[in-house]
Structures are given as structure tokens and as C-alpha cells.
Design a protein around this motif. Structure first.
Motif, short mmCIF file in Angstrom:
data_model
loop_
_atom_site.label_atom_id
_atom_site.label_comp_id
_atom_site.label_asym_id
_atom_site.label_seq_id
_atom_site.Cartn_x
_atom_site.Cartn_y
_atom_site.Cartn_z
N ARG A 17 0.82 -1.21 0.00
CA ARG A 17 0.00 0.00 0.00
C ARG A 17 0.86 1.26 0.00
N GLU A 18 2.14 1.13 0.35
CA GLU A 18 3.04 2.27 0.41
C GLU A 18 3.82 2.49 -0.89
N GLN A 19 3.63 1.62 -1.89
CA GLN A 19 4.39 1.75 -3.12
C GLN A 19 3.54 2.35 -4.23
N ARG A 20 4.23 2.84 -5.26
CA ARG A 20 3.57 3.42 -6.42
C ARG A 20 4.12 2.77 -7.67
N ILE A 21 3.26 2.60 -8.67
CA ILE A 21 3.68 2.00 -9.93
C ILE A 21 4.51 3.01 -10.72
N THR A 22 5.61 2.55 -11.28
CA THR A 22 6.46 3.40 -12.11
C THR A 22 5.69 3.90 -13.32
N ALA A 23 5.79 5.19 -13.60
CA ALA A 23 5.06 5.79 -14.71
C ALA A 23 5.73 5.43 -16.03
N ALA A 24 5.12 4.51 -16.76
CA ALA A 24 5.63 4.08 -18.07
C ALA A 24 4.51 3.33 -18.78
N PRO A 25 4.41 3.46 -20.10
CA PRO A 25 3.35 2.76 -20.84
C PRO A 25 3.36 1.25 -20.58
N ARG A 26 4.54 0.68 -20.46
CA ARG A 26 4.66 -0.76 -20.22
C ARG A 26 3.91 -1.17 -18.96
N TYR A 27 4.13 -0.42 -17.87
CA TYR A 27 3.51 -0.78 -16.59
C TYR A 27 2.03 -0.42 -16.57
N GLU A 28 1.67 0.65 -17.27
CA GLU A 28 0.24 1.00 -17.37
C GLU A 28 -0.52 -0.11 -18.10
N ALA A 29 0.09 -0.69 -19.13
CA ALA A 29 -0.55 -1.79 -19.86
C ALA A 29 -0.69 -3.01 -18.96
N MET A 30 0.27 -3.22 -18.08
CA MET A 30 0.19 -4.35 -17.16
C MET A 30 -0.94 -4.17 -16.17
N VAL A 31 -1.13 -2.96 -15.67
CA VAL A 31 -2.24 -2.70 -14.76
C VAL A 31 -3.57 -2.93 -15.47
N GLU A 32 -3.63 -2.52 -16.72
CA GLU A 32 -4.86 -2.72 -17.50
C GLU A 32 -5.17 -4.20 -17.66
N ARG A 33 -4.14 -5.02 -17.85
CA ARG A 33 -4.36 -6.45 -18.09
C ARG A 33 -4.61 -7.21 -16.80
N TRP A 34 -3.79 -6.96 -15.76
CA TRP A 34 -3.82 -7.80 -14.57
C TRP A 34 -4.36 -7.10 -13.32
N ALA A 35 -4.71 -5.83 -13.44
CA ALA A 35 -5.40 -5.09 -12.37
C ALA A 35 -4.67 -5.16 -11.03
N GLY A 36 -5.39 -5.56 -9.98
CA GLY A 36 -4.86 -5.49 -8.63
C GLY A 36 -3.61 -6.32 -8.40
N LEU A 37 -3.40 -7.36 -9.17
CA LEU A 37 -2.19 -8.15 -9.01
C LEU A 37 -0.94 -7.29 -9.20
N VAL A 38 -1.00 -6.38 -10.16
CA VAL A 38 0.14 -5.50 -10.42
C VAL A 38 0.31 -4.50 -9.28
N LEU A 39 -0.79 -3.94 -8.80
CA LEU A 39 -0.72 -2.93 -7.75
C LEU A 39 -0.16 -3.51 -6.45
N GLN A 40 -0.33 -4.81 -6.26
CA GLN A 40 0.15 -5.46 -5.04
C GLN A 40 1.49 -6.17 -5.23
N GLN A 41 2.18 -5.86 -6.31
CA GLN A 41 3.42 -6.56 -6.64
C GLN A 41 4.59 -5.96 -5.85
N ASP A 42 4.67 -6.33 -4.57
CA ASP A 42 5.68 -5.77 -3.69
C ASP A 42 6.79 -6.77 -3.39
N ILE A 43 7.09 -7.63 -4.36
CA ILE A 43 8.11 -8.66 -4.17
C ILE A 43 9.22 -8.48 -5.20
N CYS A 44 10.40 -8.96 -4.85
CA CYS A 44 11.55 -8.91 -5.73
C CYS A 44 12.06 -10.33 -5.97
#
Length: 396
Positions: A126-153
Motif C-alpha cells: 500500500r506504500e508503493q507506487r507504480i512506475t510511470a511508463a506505458p509498459r507498466y500501465e498496460a500491465m495494470v490494464e491487463r492484470w489489475a490489482g495483481l500489479v498494484l500489489q506486486q511488492d516482491i523482488c
């Protein structure tokens, strides 16, 4: 963690439509001749050790201004490092050291430090933000909340292969070995500030995605292509670069990519993981060349083995999907080492790998060390500080 292949993309040529990678007019080396490593790190505040969002650093990394080995990641609280193509374990060690140093300098310029573990000890997605880039915006569009909660390395190892046929043949044969490799790298016992009881909770969190885990047996490159086409048609992936299986052929490099590992806090564990993945490719490619039988354990048993490895790491028992029995984790590691010994000796790597395995057994995995610190101090920030310090000094 969810990006495409970038290991030495400016050095190694892509797979051509005919399936044979080339560099100019020369055929690429045999399976296992080259290796490269990608590592992902959390960015944290040097005072509080909480996740630190640094969008300006992500933007600089995306422009190639944070160092040649440093790349942006999906969240502004992360960085990725990429080694150049390596041919020896000495190359791997030096490249990992250089990549971590470049990332540390870039982070310091942005007022942050690197935390080398797959999950953060107390901060939350909840403390992280998605990097602003078309690639990551497309990922949010496809996979929704899974991307927003991707706090693992994660840590990804690319091993050179001559063609897609070899990549698929080795991938098929590698499946039973993946849980042991995972158990040796666990570094994510905490998530959302809770001790999860797992050595690699990242594995559990990551398993929610529809294209993760151990892939099923393919049997041929044609069958692999059919599956990719089907998943694209289903809208699950855009292309093969979105396959996040524990092992996969690279979509544009002549490599087989192992994606199962947690981030290795210390450099020695990262070198060991790369060495084992590479040796395994050489051994299994030779078995495929000789047309030896390919074991095909049930996918349910492979999932069970993967879960056991994520749960206990090296501090318990692992499930052997071929034997159908529990085995002490350290016995499983010794069996893997024995199986790879002839190959490692032939490449003059056995002594170093044995030393690294012994060191891992003495130190324990990062997850085990984190949990000991937590049990001793009751302070999650002490755990984070330990991770920052151990990454900076190579594992001291």
C-alpha cells in the motif's frame, strides 16, 4: 519481477524465427556456455529502513542514466540490476558485485539504500507506487490489482542455449529440481509486517498470477509455441515475455531463464544459485542430446514440492516429486550436488560450489537469519537494517 528479459540485451542476439540464435554469422555456444543474472532490490530510507518511493530514480534508470547495469522496475520503491554476459563464476561474482555497487550509488544519490530480500520486513504494498511508463500501465490494464500489489523482488538467472528446442528440452527435465533450488534461496519470511511462517512467502504471493509456477511438460518447441499462442488468445498474456514460470525460454535472448529464486541477500548465495542453474542446464542438455528418458512427475506433486520448499527452506524436509517421499532438505542439497559433481568437476567449478554450499549451510538462508534477528530483538526495523548491511558487505 514482472518485466521482460533484459540481461545483456545489447550483447546477445535474439532468437531468430528459425529458432537458431546467431551473433553475426557465428553460431552461439553450446548450452551452458554463458550465464547472466538479474537481481531486484527494494529501495528504503537509510534512517527508518521503510520503503522509499523514488520516482525520479526510476525515471533516470528508465533513461539509462543510473548506470549501465541498473534498470527501473514496476514499483518506484524498486530497482533492478543486470549483469553482462559471463562465462566463468569469477565473471559472475565480479559482475554481481559491480551491478550491486552501481545500484547502491544510484540509490544513494536519491537518498535511499538497497534492501536485498524478496519481501520487506514491515512495509506494505500500500506504500508503493507504480512506475510511470506505458509498459507498466498496460500491465495494470491487463492484470489489475495483481500489479498494484506486486511488492516482491526476485533473482533471475539466464543460461545460454543454442535454440528453442534445447531450451524446451532442458526446461522439461529441470522441473523436479526447481524446489531444491528454491529452498536454498528463501529470503521472504515476512509480508505486510507479519512473520508468515514461510521461508519464501514471495513464492506464495507470486502464485496468485495465472502464468506462474512450474510449467507442465511440453515435449517439443512446437507444443510450447501452441501453448503460448493459446494463452495470448485467452488474453492472459500479451506475448511470451509475460510468461512468469519458474523456468522459461527467453522471448528474445538465446537463454533459458530460471525465475524461481528469492533475492539472495549475500553475494555468495547469488553466485551459488547461478552456478547450480548453469550446471543443471549443461547436464540436462546432454541428457536431451542423448535422448534419455525425461521424468514427468504429476503437476500436483510438483506443486506440493514447490510449496514445501517455500514453507521450510533448508530448515525442514523437502518433498521429492520423483520418489514421492519427504527428504531432509540438506540431504536433498547433497543429492543435487552429487548429481552435478561430474559436470562441475569437468568445468573446474566443483571446489568453489562445494565451498559455497558449506557456507550456506553454516549461515543459513536469508530467511532463517531474518527470523533469528526478529526472535532475538522483536524489532522488524532491526531485520531491515541487517538486510541492508549484509547486502552492502556481501553477506557479513
Amino acid at each position: 519481477m514482472v518485466g521482460g528479459d533484459v540481461v545483456a540485451g545489447n550483447v546477445v542476439a535474439p532468437l531468430h524465427p528459425g529458432g537458431t540464435p546467431t551473433r553475426g554469422s557465428a553460431t552461439l555456444p553450446a548450452a551452458g556456455a554463458t550465464v547472466g543474472v538479474e537481481e531486484e532490490f527494494h529501495l528504503v530510507d537509510p534512517g527508518t529502513f521503510a520503503l522509499a518511493s523514488r520516482p525520479e530514480l526510476a525515471a533516470a534508470a528508465a533513461r539509462g542514466e543510473a548506470g549501465g547495469r541498473v534498470h527501473a522496475e514496476i514499483a518506484t520503491t524498486q530497482l533492478e540490476t543486470v549483469t553482462r554476459v559471463c562465462t566463468t563464476l569469477a565473471d559472475v561474482r565480479e559482475e554481481l558485485r559491480a551491478a550491486r555497487a552501481e545500484a547502491a550509488v544510484a540509490a544513494a544519490r536519491a537518498g535511499a539504500v538497497l534492501l536485498a530480500a524478496s519481501t520487506h520486513p514491515f512495509s506494505t504494498w500500500r506504500e508503493q507506487r507504480i512506475t510511470a511508463a506505458p509498459r507498466y500501465e498496460a500491465m495494470v490494464e491487463r492484470w489489475a490489482g495483481l500489479v498494484l500489489q506486486q511488492d516482491i523482488c526476485g533473482c533471475h538467472v539466464h543460461v545460454g542455449v543454442p535454440d528453442l528446442d534445447t531450451a524446451v528440452a532442458v526446461m522439461d527435465r529441470a522441473r523436479p529440481y526447481l524446489p531444491v533450488l528454491l529452498a536454498m534461496t528463501g529470503s521472504s519470511p515476512f509480508h505486510d509486517g507479519v512473520d508468515t511462517g514461510y521461508a519464501s512467502y514471495r513464492t506464495v504471493w507470486w502464485s496468485r498470477w495465472p502464468m506462474t509456477g512450474i510449467p507442465e511438460h511440453f515435449g517439443s518447441a512446437d507444443r510450447y509455441r501452441e501453448v503460448v499462442d493459446g494463452m495470448v488468445a485467452a488474453g492472459v498474456i500479451a506475448d511470451a515475455s509475460n510468461l512468469y514460470w519458474d523456468v522459461r525460454p527467453s522471448s528474445h535472448l538465446p537463454t533459458l531463464e530460471f525465475r524461481l529464486a528469492d533475492v539472495c541477500t549475500d553475494l555468495d548465495a547469488a553466485v551459488l544459485h547461478a552456478a547450480l542453474c548453469r550446471s543443471l542446464v549443461r547436464v540436462l542438455a546432454e541428457r536431451a542430446r542423448r535422448d534419455l528418458p525425461c521424468p514427468q512427475p504429476r503437476p500436483e506433486l510438483l506443486r506440493a514440492a514447490r510449496w514445501r520448499a517455500a514453507r521450510s527452506g533448508l530448515d525442514g524436509q523437502l518433498f521429492d516429486p520423483l520418489l514421492g517421499a519427504l527428504v531432509d532438505a540438506r540431504v536433498a542439497v547433497r543429492r543435487l550436488l552429487a548429481e552435478l559433481e561430474p559436470d562441475l568437476r569437468a568445468h573446474d567449478e566443483y571446489a568453489e560450489v562445494v565451498d559455497l554450499v558449506r557456507l550456506l549451510m553454516v549461515r543459513g538462508t536469508s530467511a532463517a537469519r531474518q527470523r533469528r534477528t526478529w526472535q532475538r530483538t522483536g524489532d522488524a526495523r532491526a531485520v531491515a537494517e541487517q538486510l541492508v548491511r549484509q547486502a552492502a558487505c556481501g553477506g557479513c
